[in-house]
Design an enzyme around this catalytic site. Structure first.
Site, PDB file in Angstrom:
ATOM      1  NE  ARG A   1      11.305  -1.677  -4.091  1.00 15.55           N
ATOM      2  CZ  ARG A   1      10.976  -0.838  -3.922  1.00 15.55           C
ATOM      3  NH1 ARG A   1       9.742  -0.452  -3.576  1.00 15.55           N
ATOM      4  NH2 ARG A   1      12.292   0.170  -3.947  1.00 15.55           N
TER       5      ARG A   1
ATOM      6  N   PRO B   1       1.085  -1.513  -0.845  1.00 19.00           N
ATOM      7  CG  PRO B   1      -1.280  -1.686   1.623  1.00 19.00           C
ATOM      8  CD  PRO B   1       0.906  -1.981   0.999  1.00 19.00           C
ATOM      9  CD  GLU B   2       3.364   2.841  -4.169  1.00 16.24           C
ATOM     10  OE1 GLU B   2       3.658   4.047  -4.350  1.00 16.24           O
ATOM     11  OE2 GLU B   2       3.757   1.676  -4.815  1.00 16.24           O
TER      12      GLU B   2
ATOM     13  CE  LYS C   1       5.745   4.386   0.075  1.00 23.24           C
ATOM     14  NZ  LYS C   1       6.586   3.443  -0.115  1.00 23.24           N
TER      15      LYS C   1
END
Length: 340
Positions: free
Chosen positions: A326, A2-3, A61
């Site tokens: 990533r 979640p950002e 966040k």
């Protein structure tokens, strides 16, 4: 993970419900979700029960609830929720069946809704809850975002709606509270104090951030992901913002002009606001708001996850490149490394 938009959607959904809510019961189902709490689970439970939540606040966040315990405490406290990779805070009616993978259950008596439940659900258990002492902000300004939610911004489109849980539907129909007040506004949990302000924060100092950004000797995407420089930007929104600003992820920060840096921060804000209007980015059931609804911004992505598809701007195929364990997604034609 979640950002900022996902966390803001959660904060906005919880804020009218938790303001003034008294904690009537706490059940810790998995002690691993208390990894950031200084003390055993019994301490967490005993100190929460009977206390009052004041609001819902977010910086980047991180999400927290200013908290007044039933018994006097020497330092102001906050209940901090860190969502980690897969955490959720779901708003449920008090008789709702237990959510799968629920780790912590908080029963509260809300002035808006009466008896309701906050369910902390976390599949991977990287997230956590903790009671933490708060400290004053250095500049004396509000520690995080606690006002009317950002979903009404002119830059944001309304989110598509699913059939709501009755408690959430009632919350949405409740009268909007006035501007938040209280000493807690200018206090931040110790666990969050090292996190920089995010680009949507009214106290965000853009000029200072640009100066620090240009003084770095690193790639610009690495700088965007540094939560000590600015918070709230994760991998998805970094790729989208860099695409919008036509900046390569490996562009050296020292070779950016102030004008281009300012444009990049403007695009970061625009991307975050657009995602907020669409409920955040959702690729699976882990990313949901307090009602369990998924976000829809994934349908609006221009770069992230679009490898092999034409760039919406020039038609060149989007590519994916390895980046810090990533990936980065970019247009090789629109986003070229520029030298000073």
């Amino acid at each position: 993970m979640p950002e900022l938009p996902e966390v803001e959607v959660v904060r906005a959904g919880l804020a009218p419900v938790v303001a003034g809510a008294v904690v009537t019961g706490v059940t810790v189902l998995d002690d691993r979700s208390l990894k950031r709490h200084r003390g055993p689970s019994d301490d967490f439970v005993d100190r929460l029960v009977g206390g009052t939540l004041d609001s819902a606040v977010r910086r980047g966040k991180f999400l927290w609830f200013p908290f007044e315990p039933a018994e006097r405490h020497d330092h102001p406290l906050a209940l901090v929720a860190h969502l980690g990779m897969s955490g959720q805070v779901l708003l449920r009616s008090s008789d709702h069946p237990a959510d799968r993978l629920m780790r912590i259950k908080l029963d509260v008596d809300s002035p808006q809704l009466g008896a309701v439940r906050l369910a902390f659900v976390d599949q991977r258990i990287f997230g956590s809850m903790a009671l933490d002492e708060t400290v004053p902000t250095p500049d004396g300004r509000a520690a995080g975002y606690a006002g009317a939610h950002l979903l009404g911004s002119a830059a944001a489109a309304p989110a598509a709606a699913a059939e709501p849980e009755p408690a959430v539907e009632a919350a949405a129909q409740a009268a909007a509270p006035g501007p938040p007040t209280g000493e807690w506004l200018a206090r931040v949990p110790q666990q969050v104090a090292h996190i920089a302000r995010d680009p949507l924060d009214p106290a965000f100092d853009e000029a200072a951030v640009i100066t620090r950004l240009l003084a770095r000797r690193t790639g610009v995407k690495r700088a965007l992901l540094d939560q000590g420089l600015l918070s709230g930007v994760g991998n998805i929104y970094a790729d989208e913002s860099l695409w919008a600003a036509r900046v390569h992820p490996e562009q050296p920060t020292e070779a950016l002009s102030r004008t281009r840096a300012r444009l990049l921060l403007s695009e970061v804000r625009a991307v975050l606001l657009k995602a907020l209007g669409e409920g955040g980015t959702s690729f699976d059931a882990q990313y949901v708001n307090v009602n369990g609804q998924s976000g829809y911004f994934s349908h609006s992505l221009a770069a992230y996850g679009q490898q092999g598809r034409p760039c919406p701007r020039c038609g060149t195929l989007i590519v994916r490149e390895a980046f810090m364990n990533r990936s980065s997604h970019l247009c090789p034609r629109c986003q070229r490394v520029r030298v000073a």
